[in-house]
Design a protein around this motif. Structure first.
Motif, short mmCIF file in Angstrom:
data_model
loop_
_atom_site.label_atom_id
_atom_site.label_comp_id
_atom_site.label_asym_id
_atom_site.label_seq_id
_atom_site.Cartn_x
_atom_site.Cartn_y
_atom_site.Cartn_z
N ASP A 1 11.72 -1.09 10.23
CA ASP A 1 12.99 -1.06 10.64
C ASP A 1 13.63 -1.21 12.00
OD1 ASP A 1 15.80 -1.93 10.92
OD2 ASP A 1 16.48 -0.43 9.19
N ILE A 2 14.24 -1.60 12.69
CA ILE A 2 14.11 -1.04 14.83
C ILE A 2 15.11 0.00 14.81
CG2 ILE A 2 15.23 -1.80 16.32
CD1 ILE A 2 14.99 -4.88 16.41
N ARG A 3 16.34 -0.33 14.60
CA ARG A 3 16.59 1.25 13.73
C ARG A 3 16.82 2.45 12.53
NH1 ARG A 3 23.04 -0.26 16.19
NH2 ARG A 3 21.58 -1.73 17.96
N MET A 4 16.35 3.45 12.63
CA MET A 4 15.82 4.53 11.73
C MET A 4 16.03 5.78 12.78
SD MET A 4 12.28 3.09 10.00
CE MET A 4 11.42 3.48 11.55
N PRO A 5 17.24 7.23 12.02
CA PRO A 5 17.51 8.44 12.53
C PRO A 5 16.04 8.86 13.02
CG PRO A 5 17.41 8.01 9.92
CD PRO A 5 17.15 6.85 10.06
N GLY A 6 15.37 9.82 14.04
CA GLY A 6 14.41 10.54 14.32
C GLY A 6 13.69 8.96 15.25
N MET A 7 12.35 8.87 15.19
CA MET A 7 11.30 7.75 15.73
C MET A 7 12.15 7.08 15.20
SD MET A 7 7.79 7.69 15.62
CE MET A 7 6.90 8.90 16.05
N ASP A 8 12.57 5.91 15.78
CA ASP A 8 13.23 4.09 15.29
C ASP A 8 11.81 3.18 15.07
OD1 ASP A 8 12.53 3.89 18.19
OD2 ASP A 8 14.48 3.52 19.30
N GLY A 9 12.19 2.58 15.46
CA GLY A 9 10.91 1.38 14.92
C GLY A 9 10.37 1.05 16.62
N LEU A 10 10.48 1.20 17.71
CA LEU A 10 10.42 0.94 18.92
C LEU A 10 9.27 1.62 19.12
CD1 LEU A 10 13.51 -0.81 20.54
CD2 LEU A 10 11.32 -1.99 19.68
N LYS B 1 1.15 -1.25 -0.26
CA LYS B 1 0.38 -0.53 -0.05
C LYS B 1 0.78 1.09 0.11
CE LYS B 1 -3.35 2.53 0.82
NZ LYS B 1 -4.83 2.45 0.37
N ALA B 2 1.60 1.47 0.57
CA ALA B 2 2.84 2.53 0.68
C ALA B 2 4.25 2.05 1.61
CB ALA B 2 1.85 3.52 1.57
N GLU B 3 4.70 2.74 1.61
CA GLU B 3 6.29 2.92 2.34
C GLU B 3 6.90 4.29 2.44
OE1 GLU B 3 9.15 2.93 -1.59
OE2 GLU B 3 8.32 1.46 -1.35
N ALA B 4 7.41 4.42 4.27
CA ALA B 4 7.91 5.83 4.10
C ALA B 4 9.30 5.59 4.44
CB ALA B 4 6.86 5.71 5.46
N SER B 5 10.12 6.66 5.01
CA SER B 5 11.41 6.41 5.65
C SER B 5 12.04 6.35 6.67
CB SER B 5 12.07 7.19 4.38
OG SER B 5 11.71 8.28 4.75
N ASN B 6 10.66 7.09 7.05
CA ASN B 6 11.12 6.90 9.20
C ASN B 6 9.51 7.19 9.51
OD1 ASN B 6 9.75 9.81 9.03
ND2 ASN B 6 11.49 10.17 7.74
N GLY B 7 9.28 7.07 10.69
CA GLY B 7 8.27 6.66 12.16
C GLY B 7 7.54 7.96 11.93
N GLU B 8 7.94 9.09 12.01
CA GLU B 8 6.99 10.10 11.69
C GLU B 8 6.74 10.71 10.53
OE1 GLU B 8 10.02 11.11 12.21
OE2 GLU B 8 10.78 11.48 14.29
N GLU B 9 6.71 10.05 9.43
CA GLU B 9 6.68 9.58 8.11
C GLU B 9 5.74 8.53 8.20
OE1 GLU B 9 7.84 8.94 3.74
OE2 GLU B 9 9.54 9.16 5.05
N ALA B 10 5.89 7.49 8.93
CA ALA B 10 4.70 6.64 8.86
C ALA B 10 3.49 6.43 9.35
CB ALA B 10 5.36 5.06 9.21
N LEU B 11 3.43 7.70 10.14
CA LEU B 11 2.56 7.97 11.62
C LEU B 11 1.29 8.96 10.07
CD1 LEU B 11 3.92 8.08 14.74
CD2 LEU B 11 2.77 6.46 13.82
N ARG B 12 1.96 9.67 9.46
CA ARG B 12 1.41 10.35 8.80
C ARG B 12 0.84 9.78 7.62
NH1 ARG B 12 5.67 14.35 9.45
NH2 ARG B 12 6.62 12.99 7.21
N VAL B 13 1.52 8.87 6.97
CA VAL B 13 0.53 7.77 6.04
C VAL B 13 -0.95 6.90 6.19
CG1 VAL B 13 1.29 5.74 4.49
CG2 VAL B 13 3.41 7.43 4.34
#
Length: 394
Positions: free
Chosen positions: A55-64, A31-43
């Motif tokens: 992914d677990i480790r990402m810049p900004g908001m991590d996967g956890l 359906k969609a993809e995002a490059s970080n946690g903040e973008e994922a929540l907006r999606v």
């Protein structure tokens, strides 16, 4: 088909994952993809997602942290973590958060991914079977409840499962709650999370004491639809205003947040919810509400004349203010300009017609004031991500 969101900061990993598997053969739609946690929540705010691969480790908001926010906002969404060799220290926390499985990035192959997906799909199917129909995410539920507050989006067969024992028996009343002096909410993710914390606390207090259902409108106000009589015997004799004053004091003490509120009259039928909501809005303290009198009058006129050629100039003339002033105050108070507000309401009404009637797309376009059906389809796709016909056929 189950909708998947992939969250990975490395584009090469996303591309590789996308073409590693025939997703649709496994009943999964990328359906969609995002490059970080903040973008994922907006999606996730804009489209229905059934499970997330992150992914677990990402810049900004991590996967956890992303998983924590997903479980708070969308408790039925399933989560799969992408991990590396040195990520196993996070496994305990991931399991606590309810991750359905891990995919090991350095070694994952098509068979391993397919096995995890089958497990995920099986879990989602079980969730659908055990959940009360219809299966919805938290955001879907919130949007459905919002549709009950407007005559133009009111569903043909309305239902609030929490109210099956109340409607037409003892009735209900509606409360609107806002943060004091909050003329316009910051649209940042951090502000949205703070607002959701306030909503969660209100929900915890009032549904335990009194019952009913709590949801929000655009992260700006909390709406509580309450049964006429409280659930807890200890507060059966408490007057509504006194009870809400006690809630206000608790929120001030626990969250250091000051609120204002207003209460509608009691109503018997669920079909009166738009009337109860408008009454409660009009009863908000004039000096403390974000929708001042002029904006409320403008909104009421839009609601009355939505299927007509409604313009800023006509509305301003009707409520005896200049169009320039109305434009400025509307944007300040509502957070969107007047024309966008009208278009949004027209398109949401078109959604209802597409779901509930057999009218042709060009007929629906004409009903809401668009003589050019191609322009209507363009607006519809821009707002909802799919053309009108595809929306109807979902």
């Amino acid at each position: 088909m189950w909708n998947m969101l992939v969250v990975e900061d490395e584009s090469i990993v996303r591309v590789g994952l996308r073409y590693m598997v025939n997703w649709e053969s496994l009943g999964v739609f990328w359906k969609a993809e995002a490059s970080n946690g903040e973008e994922a929540l907006r999606v996730m705010e804009t489209g229905e997602i059934h499970f997330v691969v992150t992914d677990i480790r990402m810049p900004g908001m991590d996967g956890l942290e992303l998983a924590r926010q997903i479980k708070l906002r969308y408790p039925l969404v399933q989560i799969i973590f992408l991990s590396s060799y040195d990520d196993f220290s996070y496994a305990k926390e991931a399991i606590r958060l309810g991750a359905i499985d891990f995919l090991h990035k350095p070694t994952m192959d098509e068979d391993e991914i397919a096995e995890v997906l089958r497990k995920t799909v099986s879990t989602l199917e079980e969730t659908v079977q055990t959940a009360k129909p219809p299966y919805v995410t938290e955001d879907d539920r919130n949007q459905y409840l919002l549709s009950l507050l407007d005559v133009y989006t009111f569903p043909q067969s309305p239902l609030i499962s929490e109210f099956e024992t109340y409607d037409d028996k003892q009735g209900y009343w509606l409360t609107v709650i806002r943060k004091r002096g909050d003329a316009m909410t910051d649209a940042s993710d951090a502000e949205h999370l703070r607002f959701l914390s306030l909503q969660y606390m209100v929900d915890e207090i009032v549904t335990k004491d009194w019952g009913g259902v709590v949801f929000h409108r655009h992260y700006r106000e909390i709406i509580w639809i309450a049964p006429a009589s409280p659930r807890a015997a200890a507060i059966k004799e408490v007057e509504k205003n006194k009870y809400l004053e006690s809630v206000r004091q608790k929120l001030l003490h626990l969250l250091s947040v000051s609120i204002v509120y207003s209460i509608s009259s009691p109503y018997e039928h669920i079909t009166d919810l738009p009337k109860a909501y408008m009454e409660s809005l009009l009863r908000l303290p004039v000096n403390e509400q974000s929708d001042n009198l002029i904006v409320r009058m403008a909104k009421e006129m839009v609601d009355r004349c939505l299927l007509e050629d409604i313009t800023l100039i006509k509305v301003a003339a009707d409520i005896h203010v200049s169009s320039g002033y109305l434009s400025r105050v509307f944007l300040k108070e509502v957070g969107e300009n007047f024309s966008d507000y009208v278009i949004r309401n027209k398109l949401e009404y078109a959604q209802k017609l597409l779901r509930q009637t057999n009218k042709k797309v060009y007929e629906i376009a004409a009903d809401i004031g668009y003589m050019n059906p191609h322009y209507f389809s363009k607006l519809f796709k821009e707002r909802f991500g799919i053309p009108p016909l595809e929306y109807r056929n979902q």
